[in-house]
Write a protein that holds these residues in place. Structure first.
Motif, PDB file in Angstrom:
ATOM      1  N   UNK A  93       0.832  -1.209   0.000  1.00 32.86           N
ATOM      2  CA  UNK A  93       0.000   0.000   0.000  1.00 32.86           C
ATOM      3  C   UNK A  93       0.866   1.258   0.000  1.00 32.86           C
ATOM      4  N   UNK A  94       1.987   1.194   0.734  1.00 35.27           N
ATOM      5  CA  UNK A  94       2.859   2.359   0.824  1.00 35.27           C
ATOM      6  C   UNK A  94       3.827   2.463  -0.347  1.00 35.27           C
TER       7      UNK A  94
ATOM      8  N   UNK B 183       6.448 -14.709  -1.658  1.00 40.65           N
ATOM      9  CA  UNK B 183       7.200 -15.635  -0.810  1.00 40.65           C
ATOM     10  C   UNK B 183       7.913 -14.893   0.309  1.00 40.65           C
ATOM     11  N   UNK B 184       8.607 -13.814  -0.019  1.00 36.64           N
ATOM     12  CA  UNK B 184       9.349 -13.052   0.980  1.00 36.64           C
ATOM     13  C   UNK B 184       8.407 -12.386   1.979  1.00 36.64           C
ATOM     14  N   UNK B 185       7.280 -11.870   1.478  1.00 36.33           N
ATOM     15  CA  UNK B 185       6.260 -11.240   2.337  1.00 36.33           C
ATOM     16  C   UNK B 185       6.833 -10.135   3.206  1.00 36.33           C
ATOM     17  N   UNK B 186       7.798  -9.408   2.649  1.00 34.38           N
ATOM     18  CA  UNK B 186       8.345  -8.273   3.381  1.00 34.38           C
ATOM     19  C   UNK B 186       9.304  -8.627   4.488  1.00 34.38           C
TER      20      UNK B 186
ATOM     21  N   UNK C  82       5.935  -3.716  -3.782  1.00 41.16           N
ATOM     22  CA  UNK C  82       4.781  -3.591  -4.673  1.00 41.16           C
ATOM     23  C   UNK C  82       5.051  -4.179  -6.047  1.00 41.16           C
ATOM     24  N   UNK C  83       6.263  -4.061  -6.537  1.00 43.20           N
ATOM     25  CA  UNK C  83       6.578  -4.595  -7.856  1.00 43.20           C
ATOM     26  C   UNK C  83       7.539  -5.768  -7.838  1.00 43.20           C
TER      27      UNK C  83
END
Length: 267
Positions: free
Chosen positions: A211-212, A224-227, A217-218
């Motif tokens: 969202x940020x 998989x990493x999910x941040x 986002x791209x």
């Protein structure tokens, strides 16, 4: 412990050894830091213990037979050579080596892999040198015939890319509170960033990053990493991590091609 698609049927708590009595009816990861913690571990039913987490200094004490031991390396550069001593204990129990992405991580991981011990890499937010060492670990994991044991999160990444198995890096590394809830040590200082302690943390975290308009986002590996590499500091730039993720992707494509060609061979 193997990450699964959904949360386990019963909660798994990661607790300091001194707190085991406060959690009498759940499965436990017991964090032991002193030899005196041995008596605490002995007082817990073995079928409730998922792992004993202990520093390398305590790896060879007389833990109850057969209990899985997660050896927590604090300083890979200093402790790597001492991992050879784990060969004396590996016949008695499952031993895993957990290694932070710090200087020396590649050497420590290669020694553990040569001993055919499972490895859990704890990447954090590595700088360029540590990220380069993780790339070396990946190459060893993929191409060294001695590297037969699991190396997480690389195992989970390949399963995600090759088979679509929806296991995030958080879950594979047992950092997702939907799988393992960490109870802090008494007196442990509060972290600078919110600790991931709610079962829905990972989904909320990656949603926030997307969202940020963060790099996630791209990113083709965001599912998989999910941040993971954006925690605790969402401003961390993944410039050093992207080559590692790209290398995983390239090798997954090569493996898929090889498997496809093998299946097409005439019988």
């Amino acid at each position: 412990m193997t990450a699964d698609i959904g949360p386990p049927p019963d909660p798994i708590l990661s607790v300091p050894a001194g707190s085991v009595d406060a959690h009498p009816a759940v499965s436990l990861v017991i964090r032991a830091n002193r030899q005196e913690d041995l008596d605490r571990v002995r007082g817990v039913s073995p079928d409730r213990i998922v792992w004993i987490e202990a520093p390398l200094d305590l790896a060879e004490i007389a833990w109850p037979p057969g209990l899985p031991l997660d050896v927590m390396v604090a300083d890979p550069a200093r402790e790597a050579a001492r991992l050879h001593g784990l060969s004396r204990a590996r016949d008695d129990r499952l031993i895993r080596v957990s290694i932070p992405a710090k200087a020396g991580v590649s050497r420590a991981a290669r020694i553990a892999m040569a001993l055919q011990l499972p490895v859990r890499l704890l990447p954090g937010q590595p700088g360029p040198e540590a990220a380069a060492e993780l790339r070396t670990v990946l190459e060893t994991y993929l191409h060294d015939p001695q590297a037969n044991a699991s190396v997480q999160p690389f195992d989970a990444a390949l399963e995600y890319l090759l088979h679509g198995r929806p296991v995030t890096a958080w879950a594979a590394l047992e950092l997702d509170p939907a799988y393992v809830i960490r109870i802090p040590d008494p007196g442990e200082p509060l972290p600078a960033a919110p600790r991931p302690d709610a079962p829905g943390f990972v989904a909320a975290w990656i949603s926030r990053l997307v969202f940020e308009a963060a790099e996630c986002a791209g990113c083709p590996y965001a599912g998989w990493c999910a941040g993971l590499f954006k925690w605790p500091d969402p401003a961390y730039a993944c410039d050093h991590i992207k080559p590692l993720l790209a290398a995983i992707g390239v090798n997954a494509e090569a493996i898929a091609r090889d498997l496809g060609e093998a299946l097409d061979l005439p019988t």
